[in-house]
Design a protein around this motif. Structure first.
Motif, short mmCIF file in Angstrom:
data_model
loop_
_atom_site.label_atom_id
_atom_site.label_comp_id
_atom_site.label_asym_id
_atom_site.label_seq_id
_atom_site.Cartn_x
_atom_site.Cartn_y
_atom_site.Cartn_z
N ILE A 194 0.83 -1.21 0.00
CA ILE A 194 0.00 0.00 0.00
C ILE A 194 0.86 1.26 0.00
N LEU A 195 1.98 1.21 0.72
CA LEU A 195 2.84 2.38 0.84
C LEU A 195 3.42 2.83 -0.51
N LYS A 196 3.49 1.92 -1.48
CA LYS A 196 4.08 2.26 -2.78
C LYS A 196 3.19 3.21 -3.57
N ASN A 197 1.88 3.11 -3.39
CA ASN A 197 0.97 3.95 -4.17
C ASN A 197 -0.22 4.42 -3.34
N GLY A 198 -0.01 4.47 -2.03
CA GLY A 198 -1.09 4.88 -1.14
C GLY A 198 -0.51 5.30 0.19
N GLY A 199 -1.14 4.89 1.30
CA GLY A 199 -0.59 5.28 2.59
C GLY A 199 -1.30 4.63 3.75
N LEU A 200 -0.65 4.72 4.91
CA LEU A 200 -1.20 4.27 6.18
C LEU A 200 -1.42 5.49 7.05
N LEU A 201 -2.56 5.56 7.71
CA LEU A 201 -2.94 6.75 8.47
C LEU A 201 -3.49 6.33 9.83
N THR A 202 -3.08 7.05 10.86
CA THR A 202 -3.62 6.79 12.20
C THR A 202 -3.58 8.05 13.04
N GLU A 203 -4.54 8.16 13.96
CA GLU A 203 -4.52 9.26 14.92
C GLU A 203 -3.91 8.83 16.24
N PHE A 204 -3.58 7.54 16.37
CA PHE A 204 -3.09 6.99 17.62
C PHE A 204 -1.57 7.12 17.72
N LEU A 205 -1.09 7.40 18.93
CA LEU A 205 0.35 7.51 19.15
C LEU A 205 1.01 6.16 18.93
N SER A 206 2.29 6.19 18.65
CA SER A 206 3.01 4.99 18.21
C SER A 206 2.90 3.81 19.16
N GLU A 207 2.82 4.06 20.46
CA GLU A 207 2.79 2.99 21.45
C GLU A 207 1.40 2.36 21.61
N GLU A 208 0.37 3.01 21.08
CA GLU A 208 -0.99 2.54 21.34
C GLU A 208 -1.29 1.25 20.58
N LEU A 209 -1.86 0.29 21.28
CA LEU A 209 -2.12 -1.05 20.76
C LEU A 209 -3.48 -1.11 20.06
N PRO A 210 -3.70 -2.15 19.26
CA PRO A 210 -5.00 -2.31 18.58
C PRO A 210 -6.09 -2.78 19.53
N GLU A 211 -6.44 -1.92 20.47
CA GLU A 211 -7.49 -2.24 21.43
C GLU A 211 -8.87 -2.20 20.75
N LYS A 212 -9.78 -3.00 21.28
CA LYS A 212 -11.10 -3.13 20.67
C LYS A 212 -11.81 -1.79 20.52
N GLN A 213 -11.68 -0.92 21.52
CA GLN A 213 -12.39 0.37 21.49
C GLN A 213 -11.83 1.34 20.46
N ASN A 214 -10.62 1.07 19.96
CA ASN A 214 -10.00 1.99 19.00
C ASN A 214 -10.65 1.95 17.62
N PHE A 215 -11.19 0.80 17.25
CA PHE A 215 -11.66 0.63 15.88
C PHE A 215 -12.93 1.42 15.57
N PRO A 216 -13.92 1.46 16.47
CA PRO A 216 -15.05 2.35 16.20
C PRO A 216 -14.63 3.82 16.13
N ILE A 217 -13.59 4.18 16.90
CA ILE A 217 -13.10 5.56 16.89
C ILE A 217 -12.48 5.88 15.53
N ARG A 218 -11.68 4.96 15.01
CA ARG A 218 -11.02 5.24 13.72
C ARG A 218 -12.03 5.23 12.57
N ASN A 219 -13.19 4.59 12.76
CA ASN A 219 -14.18 4.51 11.68
C ASN A 219 -14.70 5.88 11.27
N ARG A 220 -14.67 6.85 12.18
CA ARG A 220 -15.15 8.18 11.82
C ARG A 220 -14.22 8.83 10.80
N ILE A 221 -12.93 8.45 10.83
CA ILE A 221 -12.00 8.98 9.83
C ILE A 221 -12.29 8.37 8.47
N ILE A 222 -12.55 7.06 8.45
CA ILE A 222 -12.89 6.38 7.20
C ILE A 222 -14.13 7.04 6.58
N ALA A 223 -15.12 7.32 7.41
CA ALA A 223 -16.34 7.97 6.91
C ALA A 223 -16.09 9.42 6.52
#
Length: 369
Positions: A194-223
């Motif tokens: 993906i990095l070759k012709n796109g990108g990875l995006l996150t609002e979470f700091l580097s140390e933050e883990l893929p906790e269950k509650q994070n995914f609904p939060i990130r969905n607002r960015i997708i929308a």
């Protein structure tokens, strides 16, 4: 990177301060840096935030600054962009969402905003049908200026990203964790591609883990990043429906593929249709028709192929609209000596074929001529 980035990261690191409250504070005080330089007595005078937040700022700002310094060091080392809502390159669509992230981190080669932004989401436990529809949709959106947005999850997200990569379509994966890990691990190679012709995006700091509650939060960015959200396949509960509901609150256009009435994997899609939250599509052409998108290469049908596709009556209407432009059904009937019923059937068939567009007032025009 300007020094304000340090203070923005630190501000969001203080307990009880989210994106909305952070922007409110900045609007009152002037900048994130100014908030950290306020004396305790001046902090107590702030009436735009609860007292417990003022207390947290006073007690936590030094620790927050130290945390932010480490984050700045990490993103500099790994060539990661920091983009705040105050920057010119912050996505315009996202900036108009009330709970837009104060900032996010981005790594990739594509712009975070393009002419056409389409989010494609769905169940992690996709079926053969769901994967097929996703592939056909993304391939059909292969026109200049299109970016596919999704969440890098198993299932529909993975197929959307993978198809985009294979067809050289820019795609952005919005992560539910920081950059020190990659979830799911099985998509590590896909993330590199993906990095070759796109990108990875996150609002979470580097140390933050893929906790269950994070995914609904990130969905607002997708929308929020998108013009349109397509739910390919979804059960009655899950992240795809959350994304659709957020998109609905943002007044984004929502589309979905229909499914069988007894298919659990399509219950969410059928619910979106039943409640009129989404429009039904069966292909990328339907999406482009609803959104009135025309590729820069041109989607104009050729006259030779039109003659092959249309019967005598349809050809008469096509030639008539080609010559006279937009007309209502009464004019069409009078000039071509068609009955209302006959004209309505032919016009509906032409609309289904994507040749013409129906307008308010029973008016019609050719889509590309």
């Amino acid at each position: 990177m300007n020094s304000e980035a340090l203070y923005l990261i630190a501000l969001k690191s203080i307990p009880y301060i989210g994106d909305i409250l952070a922007r409110r504070l900045i609007n009152v005080v002037g900048s994130a840096k100014d908030i950290f330089e306020l004396k305790d007595n001046d902090l107590k005078k702030l009436d735009v935030v609860p007292k417990r937040v003022v207390k947290q700022i006073a007690e936590s700002r030094q620790i927050a600054l130290e945390k932010a310094e480490k984050e700045i060091e990490f993103i500099n080392k790994h060539n990661i962009q920091f983009i705040s809502i105050f920057d010119d390159n912050y996505p315009y669509r996202l900036s108009h969402c009330i709970d837009a992230p104060l900032f996010f981190f981005y790594k990739g080669s594509a712009d975070v905003e393009s002419k056409y932004m389409v989010s494609v989401v769905g169940t992690r436990k996709s079926t053969v049908y769901g994967r097929k529809m996703t592939e056909q949709l993304v391939k059909g959106l292969n026109m200049s200026g299109t970016t596919i947005v999704s969440g890098l999850a198993h299932g529909i997200d993975t197929v959307a990203h993978q198809t985009a990569v294979e067809n050289s379509i820019p795609t952005i994966a919005v992560l539910g964790h920081g950059f020190k890990q990659l979830y799911p691990e099985e998509n590590r190679k896909l993330a590199k591609d993906i990095l070759k012709n796109g990108g990875l995006l996150t609002e979470f700091l580097s140390e933050e883990l893929p906790e269950k509650q994070n995914f609904p939060i990130r969905n607002r960015i997708i929308a929020g990043m998108s013009d349109a959200v397509v739910v390919v396949e979804a059960q009655s509960r899950g992240g795809a429906l959350i994304t659709a509901e957020i998109a609905h609150s943002y007044s984004r256009d929502i589309f979905t593929f229909p499914g069988r009435a007894d298919d659990q994997k399509s219950r969410g899609c059928n619910w979106l249709l039943r409640t009129q939250r989404a429009a039904l599509i069966e292909s990328a052409e339907h999406l482009k028709y609803f959104m009135n998108w025309i590729s820069e290469e041109g989607d104009k049908p050729q006259q030779t192929s039109i003659n092959m596709l249309l019967d005598e009556n349809a050809q008469k209407i096509f030639d008539y609209l080609s010559e006279f432009g937009e007309r209502n059904i009464d004019q069409i009937c009078n000039d071509l000596d068609f009955s209302i019923n006959k004209a309505a059937m032919v016009l509906l068939d032409l609309e289904f074929q994507g040749v013409l567009a129906a307008l308010p007032g029973k008016r019609y025009k050719l889509k590309y001529f």
